[in-house]
Design a protein around this motif. Structure first.
Motif, short mmCIF file in Angstrom:
data_model
loop_
_atom_site.label_atom_id
_atom_site.label_comp_id
_atom_site.label_asym_id
_atom_site.label_seq_id
_atom_site.Cartn_x
_atom_site.Cartn_y
_atom_site.Cartn_z
N LEU A 1 0.84 -1.29 -0.13
CA LEU A 1 -0.03 -0.10 0.05
C LEU A 1 0.86 1.49 0.00
O LEU A 1 0.42 2.47 0.19
CB LEU A 1 -0.98 -0.03 1.28
CG LEU A 1 -2.01 -1.16 1.12
CD1 LEU A 1 -2.83 -1.37 2.62
CD2 LEU A 1 -2.99 -0.71 0.02
N ARG A 2 2.18 1.05 -0.05
CA ARG A 2 3.01 2.10 0.06
C ARG A 2 2.72 3.19 -1.28
O ARG A 2 2.55 2.56 -2.44
CB ARG A 2 4.54 1.82 0.07
CG ARG A 2 4.73 1.14 1.39
CD ARG A 2 5.99 0.29 1.48
NE ARG A 2 6.93 1.50 1.10
CZ ARG A 2 8.35 1.61 1.67
NH1 ARG A 2 8.73 0.51 2.33
NH2 ARG A 2 8.91 2.75 1.37
N LEU A 3 3.12 4.33 -1.25
CA LEU A 3 2.95 5.34 -2.25
C LEU A 3 4.36 5.36 -2.97
O LEU A 3 4.08 5.50 -4.28
CB LEU A 3 2.63 6.63 -1.71
CG LEU A 3 1.64 7.46 -2.41
CD1 LEU A 3 0.55 6.88 -2.67
CD2 LEU A 3 1.65 8.82 -1.52
N LEU A 4 5.31 5.32 -2.18
CA LEU A 4 6.47 5.55 -2.69
C LEU A 4 7.58 4.14 -2.95
O LEU A 4 7.13 3.43 -2.22
CB LEU A 4 7.56 6.52 -1.94
CG LEU A 4 6.93 8.02 -2.04
CD1 LEU A 4 7.83 8.62 -0.84
CD2 LEU A 4 7.66 8.59 -3.34
N LEU A 5 8.31 4.39 -3.99
CA LEU A 5 9.14 3.19 -4.32
C LEU A 5 10.34 3.36 -3.33
O LEU A 5 10.80 4.44 -3.00
CB LEU A 5 9.51 3.03 -5.60
CG LEU A 5 8.55 2.84 -6.82
CD1 LEU A 5 9.08 3.08 -8.07
CD2 LEU A 5 7.67 1.45 -6.71
#
Lengths: 502, 333
Positions: free
Chosen positions: A366-370
């Motif tokens: 669910l993370r927005l950033l890589l």
């Protein structure tokens, strides 16, 4: 009955990079006979038919039509010589009428060059009546049933002068009545000297309608027999051939029958696609699914993975319901699916290895950033574990070999934490070395407690790798073979429905 | 154990593509400055950037959409429609002689116009995205339909005439920071930066590449392909909204066709920048360079006093050449 040769082949060969599809095939079709062409998937039947019908050019050899030799045929030339093909899939124009379809390439015109519909319909009506097909010539294709469409495509083959008729799995979608109409048409016309090449997996039908049967195996012709002088068993034997060397030996031997079920597949069904299939996968085993192409195996896998809708079906992993509603859901619940065609639906070919490997795991997170650094490190670790051979993780997947591509797909599912892995034809287009690497990986994964299901049309592979093999035929799971029962012969028998009959 | 997986990156394709673009840009600059040395003045360079600001913002939206394998050719009409709405709101509320305007009207008009534009941009993007997904038709055809519909809506709203802002709402398009740098340039660079970050460092950007590269495989890998695609249309709509605000502010008036040219010009920039129409390829730097090239050509032609109508001919040819080259190089792979 006339008995001269209408169609022949002399030493026809055709190869693709890495595969000898046909090797020096000699073939003879007599006027008035029905000759069956049988062989396992990939035996070379289709390639041979495509050469006869002009879709492919052979590398060498000659095609003989009524005593004249041709190095190759164009599709139009083949038709002009009287070789008419009825393909497995219907190739009709849905928006046109029956009559227009039948005469599509030769529509009768009037003096102004306009189509003479009245004449077209009259001719089509007469043809259909002659063949005993009860379909109105003026009706639109879209209004016809599946079976009627098949009969129209057969009629179409007769709209032009036909000396040779090639039927590719003609009864695959026909019911009893349709079959009888077809068999009547065949008998009537062979009486007038038509030669028929009949391709089918249904040995029962072949023994009913054919005069001779030719067996292909691995691109070679094994033999041609008169049907009256041979048994179904012999045909099956010849299709399998004698396999001398074992393809692959499992490291720890086969797992045998550990008690209980790791995965329960319960009553998966969708009308006309998969018919109430249930089976268990035991802990530590590799469960194979065999059968002919079109038996419903891939459709079953897609349902289990949540890709296609189903009427019923439950999936239990160690007693817990994990029936997925969508691929996204399946991944959350620990299911991974290595699709049948990795280029079509397994890989983003134009993107680098590391992006492909991390894709399913990213979809889960669910993370927005890589976290590019960590991603690089972890996808690198797993790529090394699976021994993916590449100069760099930045390498685009399209540049990898088939075996390495398959490893990338596997890496993707392992990286996503899949507990259940469905391999659909995992070694198609994979070289021998990489094949045994992939088997070894499957074996290790099964030992680590992952649930492994392998769908394969490569019967020796099923025999070598699987602890148990379920066979699907006509959308049903007809048998689960165990231990000594797992042999190429049994797999083929049950796939074709010969087992029960003899 | 074969440890063939090296960690050294090899970014060959991207670098060559960017380098080719930079090479062409430098060549054009060189030729133009020889013909007319005024080209290299700071003021002209700022001019060029100002001229491409709006184009660049639109191009970033379209670029992200193209990466996902989609296209939206209605963007130009979207901008025109929003432009007319901006003009209408401002003219209706604060237009006409200044003394007659009440304070609340003036205070309300600009925020209202801005909010209306952003909401409209959002909604048009959403609508385009949903219809493209639900219809399962080619996005080119669907957005062609929307292009015509939005154009009609703009004509209806304008009543065939234009609106004038009477000097209100000038800051966004004509303002300068520290009296030097035009505000649109800052927005442009900001949008390019965001695009760069999204495509490179965000999960969302990664999914755009995956969907554009192979939609089926992306879906099998658990990506909600429909949602990601619809969001990309919304982002494009929002970029158009920002572009419309800056454009109308700069021009000071709005007609039903004010923004029309931006859609296809932006698309041209993106394509020249090497974003594949088939999806799965492209990056923010190249979108920026592609837009630069388009802007530069326009400016260079003016500076070299070549007939400005030649511009479209040249840009058209450049698109054709760029796509042809891209086709051949991808076939060779």
């Amino acid at each position: 009955m006339a008995s001269g040769e209408v169609l022949g082949a002399i030493k026809i060969s055709k190869s693709y990079p890495g595969v000898q599809a046909l090797e020096s095939i000699d073939f003879e079709l007599r006027a008035g006979e029905v000759q069956a062409l049988v062989g396992q998937n990939g035996a070379g039947k289709s390639t041979f038919i495509e050469i006869i019908s002009g879709a492919l050019r052979p590398d060498s050899g000659q095609i003989m039509v009524e005593g004249r030799a041709y190095p190759y045929l164009e599709p139009s030339k083949s038709i002009e010589l009287g070789i008419q093909t009825v393909h497995q899939e219907n190739q009709l124009v849905e928006e046109l009428s029956v009559a227009e379809n039948i005469y599509l390439f030769d529509l009768p015109g009037n003096r102004l060059g306009l189509v003479n519909y009245a004449q077209c319909q009259k001719a089509a009506g007469a043809l259909l009546a002659e063949l005993g097909i009860q379909v109105p010539a003026g009706r639109k294709m879209t209004q016809l049933t599946f079976i009627e469409k098949k009969l129209v495509s057969i009629a179409k083959a007769f709209s032009r002068q036909a000396k040779v008729l090639i039927l590719d799995e003609p009864t695959a979608s026909l019911d009893e009545k349709g079959k009888n109409v077809l068999f009547d048409i065949i008998r009537q016309n062979t009486g007038k000297g038509l030669g028929v090449i009949y391709i089918s997996h249904n040995l029962g039908e072949i023994f009913e309608v054919c005069d001779r049967v030719t067996v292909f195996k691995d691109g070679k012709k094994v033999a041609t027999h008169a049907v009256a002088e041979i048994s179904m068993n012999t045909v099956v034997q010849e299709m399998i051939g004698r396999t001398t060397s074992s393809l692959y030996a499992r490291e720890g031997g086969k797992a045998g029958t550990a008690a209980g079920a790791a995965l329960e597949v319960e009553d998966f069904s969708r009308e006309g696609v998969v018919d109430h299939v249930s089976f268990d996968v035991r802990p530590g085993e590799i469960f194979g699914i065999g059968g002919l192409v079109g038996a419903g195996r891939t459709e079953l896998a897609r349902m289990i993975f949540g890709l296609d809708p189903k009427d019923s079906g439950r999936l239990l992993l160690r007693g817990k319901d994990i029936t997925p509603a969508s691929p996204f859901d399946a991944i959350q619940k620990g299911i991974g699916y290595l699709t049948e065609d990795r280029k079509d639906s397994g890989l983003i070919l134009g993107r680098p290895i590391f992006e492909n490997v991390s894709l399913a795991r990213l979809a889960k997170s669910l993370r927005l950033l890589l976290d590019l650094g960590r991603e690089r490190g972890e996808t690198g670790d797993i790529s090394r574990q699976l021994d993916i051979k590449t100069p760099s993780l930045e390498q685009r997947v399209i540049n990898l070999s088939g075996g390495n591509q398959q490893k990338v797909v596997l890496a993707k599912w392992l990286f996503a934490g899949s507990e259940v892995l469905i391999f659909d034809e995992p070694t198609v287009g994979v070289d021998v070395g990489a094949k045994s690497e992939i088997y070894r990986m499957m074996e290790n994964l099964a030992r680590q407690g992952k649930v492994i299901i392998m769908i394969s049309s490569d019967n020796p592979e099923l025999v070598a790798v699987c602890d148990r093999v379920g066979i699907m035929r006509d959308r049903k799971l007809v048998v689960v073979l165990e231990g000594e029962q797992i042999s190429e012969e049994n797999i083929l028998r049950y796939s074709m429905g010969v087992g029960e009959r003899d | 154990m074969n440890s063939a997986v090296a960690t050294v990156g090899k970014k060959k394709t991207r670098i060559t593509q960017s380098i080719v673009l930079i090479g062409i840009i430098v060549a054009i600059c060189a030729v133009t400055s020889i013909v007319n040395p005024r080209f290299l003045r700071i003021q002209n360079i700022i001019n060029i950037f100002q001229q491409i600001s709006i184009l660049g913002i639109v191009a970033c939206g379209i670029g992200m959409l193209l990466v996902a394998g989609q296209i939206d050719i209605s963007v130009g009409s979207q901008i025109s429609l929003m432009g007319v709405i901006i003009g209408m709101v401002i003219e209706k509320l604060v237009g006409k002689p200044i003394p007659g305007v009440q304070a609340w009207q003036a205070a309300l008009a600009i925020p209202l116009a801005v909010v209306a534009t952003l909401v409209l941009g959002f909604l048009m993007g959403l609508l385009n995205g949903i219809v493209v997904i639900k219809s399962r038709a080619a996005s080119f055809i669907i957005t062609l339909g929307f292009m015509t519909a939005y154009h009609g809506a703009a004509l209806l709203t304008s009543g065939g005439y234009g609106y004038s802002l009477y000097g209100h709402f000038e800051l966004l398009g004509r303002g300068r920071v520290l009296n030097i740098i035009p505000i649109p340039i800052l927005f442009f660079l900001g949008v390019v930066l965001i695009t760069y970050l999204v495509l490179k460092y965000f999960r969302y950007g990664r999914f755009l590449y995956a969907i554009g590269g192979n939609r089926k495989a992306a879906y099998v890998s658990g990506i909600n392909t429909n949602r990601i695609t619809i969001i990309a249309y919304v982002v494009t709509g929002m970029c158009s909204a920002l572009a419309a605000l800056i454009l109308i502010s700069r021009v000071g008036s709005a007609t039903a066709t004010t923004g029309d040219a931006y859609g296809l010009d932006a698309l041209a920039g993106v394509i020249v920048g090497g974003v594949a129409l088939s999806g799965g390829r492209g990056n923010a730097l190249n979108i920026f360079l592609g837009v630069m090239l388009i802007g530069l050509i326009s400016n260079a032609l003016i500076i070299m006093t070549i007939d400005p109508y030649m511009r479209d001919v040249i840009i058209g040819l450049i698109i054709i050449i760029a796509v042809t080259i891209a086709q051949y190089t991808s076939e060779r792979e």
